[in-house]
Scaffold this motif. Sequence first.
Motif, PDB file in Angstrom:
ATOM      1  N   ASP A  95       0.850  -1.193   0.000  1.00 13.32           N
ATOM      2  CA  ASP A  95       0.000   0.000   0.000  1.00 13.32           C
ATOM      3  C   ASP A  95       0.886   1.245   0.000  1.00 13.32           C
ATOM      4  OD1 ASP A  95      -1.800   2.028   0.396  1.00 13.32           O
ATOM      5  OD2 ASP A  95      -2.960   0.973   1.927  1.00 13.32           O
ATOM      6  N   ASN A  96       1.270   1.706  -1.187  1.00 11.71           N
ATOM      7  CA  ASN A  96       2.184   2.838  -1.296  1.00 11.71           C
ATOM      8  C   ASN A  96       1.652   4.093  -0.616  1.00 11.71           C
ATOM      9  OD1 ASN A  96       3.932   1.262  -2.748  1.00 11.71           O
ATOM     10  ND2 ASN A  96       3.403   2.105  -4.737  1.00 11.71           N
ATOM     11  N   CYS A  97       0.354   4.313  -0.714  1.00 11.85           N
ATOM     12  CA  CYS A  97      -0.231   5.537  -0.132  1.00 11.85           C
ATOM     13  C   CYS A  97      -0.103   5.536   1.384  1.00 11.85           C
ATOM     14  CB  CYS A  97      -1.697   5.665  -0.540  1.00 11.85           C
ATOM     15  SG  CYS A  97      -1.942   5.979  -2.299  1.00 11.85           S
ATOM     16  N   ARG A  98      -0.396   4.411   2.005  1.00 11.88           N
ATOM     17  CA  ARG A  98      -0.337   4.348   3.468  1.00 11.88           C
ATOM     18  C   ARG A  98       1.087   4.495   3.976  1.00 11.88           C
ATOM     19  NH1 ARG A  98      -0.021   0.284   7.231  1.00 11.88           N
ATOM     20  NH2 ARG A  98      -0.122  -1.358   5.649  1.00 11.88           N
ATOM     21  N   PHE A  99       2.032   3.855   3.304  1.00 12.38           N
ATOM     22  CA  PHE A  99       3.421   3.939   3.734  1.00 12.38           C
ATOM     23  C   PHE A  99       4.072   5.256   3.299  1.00 12.38           C
ATOM     24  CE2 PHE A  99       2.825  -0.562   4.315  1.00 12.38           C
ATOM     25  CZ  PHE A  99       3.618  -0.847   5.406  1.00 12.38           C
ATOM     26  N   GLY A 100       3.529   5.869   2.257  1.00  8.36           N
ATOM     27  CA  GLY A 100       4.143   7.073   1.724  1.00  8.36           C
ATOM     28  C   GLY A 100       3.677   8.366   2.355  1.00  8.36           C
ATOM     29  N   ALA A 101       2.935   8.287   3.446  1.00 10.08           N
ATOM     30  CA  ALA A 101       2.464   9.503   4.123  1.00 10.08           C
ATOM     31  C   ALA A 101       3.638  10.284   4.697  1.00 10.08           C
ATOM     32  CB  ALA A 101       1.490   9.122   5.238  1.00 10.08           C
ATOM     33  N   ASP A 102       3.413  11.578   4.953  1.00 10.60           N
ATOM     34  CA  ASP A 102       4.461  12.418   5.531  1.00 10.60           C
ATOM     35  C   ASP A 102       4.884  11.888   6.898  1.00 10.60           C
ATOM     36  OD1 ASP A 102       4.362  14.098   3.352  1.00 10.60           O
ATOM     37  OD2 ASP A 102       2.911  15.457   4.274  1.00 10.60           O
ATOM     38  N   GLU A 103       6.103  12.229   7.291  1.00  5.00           N
ATOM     39  CA  GLU A 103       6.630  11.775   8.578  1.00  5.00           C
ATOM     40  C   GLU A 103       5.675  12.131   9.709  1.00  5.00           C
ATOM     41  OE1 GLU A 103      10.622  12.168  11.379  1.00  5.00           O
ATOM     42  OE2 GLU A 103      10.489  13.232   9.483  1.00  5.00           O
ATOM     43  N   THR A 104       5.439  11.181  10.555  1.00  2.00           N
ATOM     44  CA  THR A 104       4.467  11.343  11.632  1.00  2.00           C
ATOM     45  C   THR A 104       5.138  11.670  12.958  1.00  2.00           C
ATOM     46  OG1 THR A 104       4.562   8.987  12.162  1.00  2.00           O
ATOM     47  CG2 THR A 104       2.925   9.678  10.524  1.00  2.00           C
ATOM     48  N   GLU A 105       4.322  12.096  13.909  1.00  2.66           N
ATOM     49  CA  GLU A 105       4.807  12.348  15.267  1.00  2.66           C
ATOM     50  C   GLU A 105       5.317  11.052  15.890  1.00  2.66           C
ATOM     51  OE1 GLU A 105       6.016  14.240  18.571  1.00  2.66           O
ATOM     52  OE2 GLU A 105       5.278  15.169  16.716  1.00  2.66           O
TER      53      GLU A 105
END
Length: 394
Positions: free
Chosen positions: A184-194
Amino acid sequence: MTKRLAIICTHPIQYYAPVFQLLANQVQLKVFYTSGEQSSYNYDKGFDRTIEWDLPLLNGYDHIFLKNNAKSPGTHHFTGIVNPDLIKQVSNFEPNGILIYGWAWRGHLEAMRFFKGKVPIYFRGDSTLLNEKGLIKTLLRKIFLKWVYKNVDTAFYVGTNNKAYYKAFGLVEEQLIFAPHAIDNCRFGADETEEARKIRTNLKVGENDIIILFAGKLVPVKNPFLLLEAFIELDLTNVHLLFVGNGELEESLKSRVQGLKNTQILRQAQDDNVKNSIHFMDFQNQTQMPAVYQACDLFCLPSQSETWGLSVNEAMACGKAILTSDKVGCSIDLVDHQNGFIFKSEDKEDLKQKIIALTLDKTKLKKMGENSLEKIKKWSFEVQSHIISQYVNR
């Protein structure tokens, strides 16, 4: 006209279910799970623990769990899946095609042989020739696998090494359709999280420090010890090594790190530096893994044998540089000098040289990660499902 596609698969898998959900919008789909009751897929032998995946794997497509009459149920041996009702259930669905994931179980092979010539048989697997050994054993295997793959009309191959495997066992170019292995590229490709920033903070990793990540089962075939020993010997400044996962080697890996102070090989200062730069985290579920990848700078998969290595896809989708052994099936397709390096399997000195080269410049490492992110966009669930549905509906 939209065709009816039956899929035969052992159990719900986080890398397959999203494809089934997409396919359900493009064909009339029904998935036949063969390993038995729904609860049977929770124990993972490699992680040596019961796993409840925290993503929905059964939503959005029609499916059924078939009875498994195996005396010793499981996906780790041929007679672990025996399905007396599989052929009848699939026949009742009246499919225009059958997509089978893997042949190495009695139930699956029986279905392949029964439906061959009656309904088009599509096949999906990720085997390679990377670890062929022994002339006699290889010849016998070739004879057997040519017999197996005579029951396949079309194989949806996952990458270059997988295509070569099919050709070696009798399938020809016209029978091979590329449908990329994906996550799932979209889920893993999200911006860096807290959460990712918290991981670095909790590990006491500085902003300019580099984290090398190993994520997966701590088992011999994944070769985590080779990475650990290479890291210890290098004794790099401002570079950390993070192991994420569980498995049979977990305790021995941790003992090796704890025992560093007792060795006579390194100076005391080196012992402290290396020991404090090696970290362990338990298995992290699917919703937690993006933050783990985001927290690191370089992903390393040093496996002795790996048919593909979907963790490489995940790390690339998170925009990370990659270091793999040449026995990792995806390397030939996904890794080059633009986004990482490939080292010779079992060659600790080559691994060390590649680690040095990749950790000299964090800015360059970040650029490699950006190249990974761009490259992996073509390897997606959407592309895979579109190719399969187009072929089935033709």
